[in-house]
Design an enzyme around this catalytic site. Structure first.
Site, mmCIF file in Angstrom:
data_model
loop_
_atom_site.group_PDB
_atom_site.id
_atom_site.type_symbol
_atom_site.label_atom_id
_atom_site.label_comp_id
_atom_site.label_asym_id
_atom_site.label_seq_id
_atom_site.Cartn_x
_atom_site.Cartn_y
_atom_site.Cartn_z
ATOM 1 C CE LYS A 26 4.293 -5.869 -0.850
ATOM 2 N NZ LYS A 26 4.874 -4.555 -0.537
ATOM 3 C CE LYS A 82 3.621 -9.345 5.907
ATOM 4 N NZ LYS A 82 4.414 -8.174 5.738
ATOM 5 C CE LYS A 106 -6.817 -2.606 4.364
ATOM 6 N NZ LYS A 106 -8.048 -2.345 5.050
#
Ligand code: ADP
Length: 330
Positions: A111, A193, A196
């Site tokens: 992230k 994976k 969103k």
């Protein structure tokens, strides 16, 4: 009865990955354990966001969970920011968490790589997660595979706190993950994976046509260039796992035979999957529409959930502060 806790970010969309990796398990475990389920909006603000948007997404996620079968009569469903003890315990845990443990978390590395400026909250995300779980003294956490490393850290934090402030008998349990058969669903692009933030999801509230559009173009076994080429279900990264999750066992068997024997094309296989997925998801969509039209009911469920959660979390924080030499708020 032992306790379970799990959280989900108000990402705006409950997708098939969350649903199969975690939420379906929440629904099946809620009668068996004393269950706490949380829309973790404090986690969601660790990345840039718009306030109005977050408010809406938090509501939508709660509706999605209720529609998917999370039952407020059999569990406690609440929104994280309505229970202030989460932030309080997270601060306390920050003082017992080695920086190196946080810096090596895979999710943080992924992230933070996508951010221009990395805020401390993103680094401390797993500390808040440990607080979420341990506030309820939960020993089981139904999550997907991506959360295993964070849970290891929750155990380290529980151990660190126990050894300093409760050395004779551990106060905090060491929480363990509870995985589903679909512990990591791959996204429609077949690469990472389903997530969103990657944009490779199927939302469980999408219309039958939208879902069909996504299945139709989803990647399958590359060996099946035409319908006469035999394939291997295990090389089909998305459609076969979805069959295993949504289709009855006899259909899964048929899928395997027809794929290996080139007895049908991928489009036919996808059509059968679509039918089985919609049999489960269409009623969820209907329930969500009903709840969406009943704002007062949703507010009442979440307020009652927060109150139930606070009854437990306030006891935990009182005990923690007592043992740490921190006077309580009056
Ligand atoms: P996070 O962003 O911290 O991973 P999410 O709110 O996205 O949390 O995920 C909620 C739950 O859904 C977690 O238990 C996570 O492990 C699970 N989950 C998310 N994506 C997938 C996936 N593609 N396959 C299986 N489980 C998943």
């Amino acid at each position: 009865m032992s306790r379970i806790f799990s959280g989900i970010q108000p990402s705006g969309e409950l997708h098939v990955g969350n649903y199969l990796g975690a939420v379906r398990n929440w629904v099946s475990l809620q009668g068996e354990y004393e269950a706490f389920f949380c829309v973790v909006n404090y986690h969601a603000i660790t990345l840039p966001y718009a306030a109005a948007d977050l408010r809406l997404r938090t509501r939508e996620m709660a509706i999605g969970l209720l529609a998917a079968g999370v039952d407020p009569d059999r569990c406690t469903l609440f929104v994280q920011s309505q229970v202030p003890e989460h932030a309080e315990l997270a601060w306390i845990f920050n003082t017992l968490t080695p920086l190196g443990e946080l810096e090596r978390q895979t999710q943080f590395k992924e992230k933070s790589a996508r951010q221009e400026q990395v805020m401390a909250g993103l680094l401390n995300y797993p500390v808040l997660q440990a607080a979420d779980i341990l506030l309820y003294l939960a020993d089981l956490v139904p999550v997907g595979e991506d959360q295993i490393q964070h849970l290891e850290l929750s155990r380290v934090i529980a151990r660190n706190w126990n050894s300093r402030f409760s050395p004779d008998e551990p106060f905090f349990p060491e929480p363990k993950p509870r995985l589903t058969p679909t512990r990591r669903l791959v996204g429609l692009d077949g690469k990472g994976k389903m997530s969103k933030s990657i944009g490779n999801t199927i939302g469980i509230m999408e219309s039958p046509d939208e879902i069909w559009g996504k299945l139709r173009t989803a990647i399958t076994d590359p060996a099946r260039k035409t319908k006469n080429d035999p394939g291997e279900p295990d090389d089909c990264p998305v459609i076969y796992p979805l069959h295993r999750a949504f289709s009855p066992p006899e259909t899964v068997k048929l899928v395997e035979e027809n794929c290996r024997g080139a007895k049908w094309g991928c489009v036919e296989c996808k059509r059968v999957l679509h039918e089985n997925m919609m049999a489960e998801l269409a009623p969820v969509r209907e329930r969500a529409a009903e709840l969406d039209a009943n704002d007062a009911k949703v507010t009442q469920i979440l307020d009652a959930g927060a109150e139930k959660a606070r009854a437990v979390s306030s006891r935990t924080i009182a005990e923690v502060k007592e043992r740490m030499g921190l006077p309580l708020a009056r």
